[in-house]
Design an enzyme around this catalytic site. Sequence first.
Site, PDB file in Angstrom:
ATOM      1  CB  CYS A 257      -0.942   0.006   1.201  1.00 47.98           C
ATOM      2  SG  CYS A 257      -2.007  -1.453   1.277  1.00 47.98           S
ATOM      3  CG  HIS A 413      -2.003   4.264   5.310  1.00 48.42           C
ATOM      4  ND1 HIS A 413      -1.810   4.282   3.945  1.00 48.42           N
ATOM      5  CD2 HIS A 413      -2.286   2.966   5.628  1.00 48.42           C
ATOM      6  CE1 HIS A 413      -1.961   3.060   3.462  1.00 48.42           C
ATOM      7  NE2 HIS A 413      -2.261   2.254   4.461  1.00 48.42           N
ATOM      8  CG  HIS A 451      -6.512   1.307   1.141  1.00 49.65           C
ATOM      9  ND1 HIS A 451      -5.496   1.747   0.328  1.00 49.65           N
ATOM     10  CD2 HIS A 451      -5.903   0.621   2.151  1.00 49.65           C
ATOM     11  CE1 HIS A 451      -4.343   1.367   0.820  1.00 49.65           C
ATOM     12  NE2 HIS A 451      -4.562   0.680   1.924  1.00 49.65           N
TER      13      HIS A 451
END
Length: 612
Positions: A257, A413, A451
């Site tokens: 990620c 994040h 995401h």
Amino acid sequence: MSRLPVIVAQGGISPAGRTSGFHGYRRLVLESLEGNAQKETIEALRVLRNLPEDTSREAILSGTLVRRLEKNLFNSDAIDIHQAIKAEEGTEIVLSARRLPDPLPEGWQVEPLNGGRIKVRISNAQPMLVPCTRKSSVNAAGQLPSGFSPEKLYQSRNHPRSLAMTVYGASDAIGSSGIDWQGLKQKLSPDDIAVYSGSAMGQMDYNGYGGMLQARLMGKRVTSKQCPLGFAEMSADFINAYILGSLGNTGTSMGACATMLYNLEQGLQEIRSGRRRLVIVGNSEAPILPEILEGYSTMGALTTDAAMRQLDGLSDSENPDWGRSCRPFGNNAGFTIAESSQFLVLMDDELALDIGADILGAVADVFINADGFKKSISAPGAGNHLTVARAAAMGRAIAGEDALRHRSFVQAHGTGTPQNRVTESQILNDTAKVFGIKNWPVAAVKSYLGHSIGAAGGDQIMATLGAWKYGVIPGIQTITGLADDVCSEYLNILQQHREMAPSEMDLALINAKGFGGNNATALLLSPTLTRKMLLSRHGDQAMSSWQKRNESVGAQQEEYERGCLDRSVNPIYQFGEGVLDGTSLSFSDDKIEVPGFGKAVNLKLENPYWSF
């Protein structure tokens, strides 16, 4: 003295819309913008979604951001699966003779029938798979705007979705730059350019690895394109081969990620060292597939409909609020998967001034640290403490302690998982405490976009560049308060949009955490601070000359925007054009001249080590 990597253009496509023109950012803070900016972005979304001119504002906006899964990707109410059953001894079935397996399975006895049919009698009990469907427990995702299909905008030839998004996103960055790219190449040699772009998940839909792995099990054939187009670095390859025609450095650096920031670090180091003068950095991710949703859901990482109902006190018969499925730092139950394609054009400071390029900001540094020994490969560890602290320390070193304490903010994040809200808030809170920062503004744009795995850092950067342009940091509006286990003594985790003057936002930290211990934090410099640094280094005359050259760049940017709105601009896709081979080049023992580039590749190389 190092060269400064200046951000001169951005482009892409996300659930918020087109990145260029700041439209993707403006969708996030639409209600905080003045009327003309709102109208322009709503019109850009209408055109992107191919809707009629009389479509209402509400209808245009409804097909954006995180929302219920739409059937253009797959039907989450009826996902195709195979159910395992056992055919008992003596079972008989009738098949077309053309479909008869060869060789026959053990225990099959066949009898020809009329009309090209075969009766099969199974003498032994045998396991079988029969087609059926199941309903997904996850029904929310950050999808590209409804009605937008990047593969229909050029001759895509069965490209995986992520690669079609690459073509659109990279073209958007290049087109919106306002730069004469042919003229620019006259100032460069082929090895002055690099492209770092990829996909953390690879190309997993049917036109890529997904189809290659599924085909035989589904009774279909593997195609000749599924294997080569599935590679994770194919995003960079497409930009080189069909958009830029670049012969320079290429590849991708994988970090789950944090992949976008890993690629950004490569671009930063190349420019800062002087090895490259122009770098395209990006990531394109299209992970909204039943298999990937099931993989993350089985880990307990995705928020399900049932979990949202429980959070909101709804009955089993009530629909959850899919638009609020991602709730960073609030009471939450998992992340929301998304698709996105984000690209940046970086130049060294001298080249940016020389051609009059836009100055959207600069990349000061990117810090990457692993977690060390771990209990679980998916659990967070100590590495992100290092990356955040190092980024804050670099901000202090460049802009001073006052700037870090009073003129910086964080793009977290912020995945929306219970574990992330605890660990990331603790990291940011500890960093703020030791650096003397109070009420450190913290944003988390996954609350709007979901995401997008490897492209997530690009989504955060897109929102940061927009905040510097319009003075509004997007708040986390999907939560009603912070969870009790969130650390926030020294933080201001924004639950509403925060208006700040450009002079109050010199520094931004972009934080990313990936499975396996892939931690990265980027330090970005505002355009205001970047110009101050350029003035200090290059002087008044150079900045005045840049300003004059920038006027023509601005005019080209306006023309590109008009072309997007009247649909006269299509993605760049130069298939089979300008193909070079060895006979196209001019060789000597000290240089290689390449058509289209103003400077040759230098072969007068020095020994980088020592004489012996």
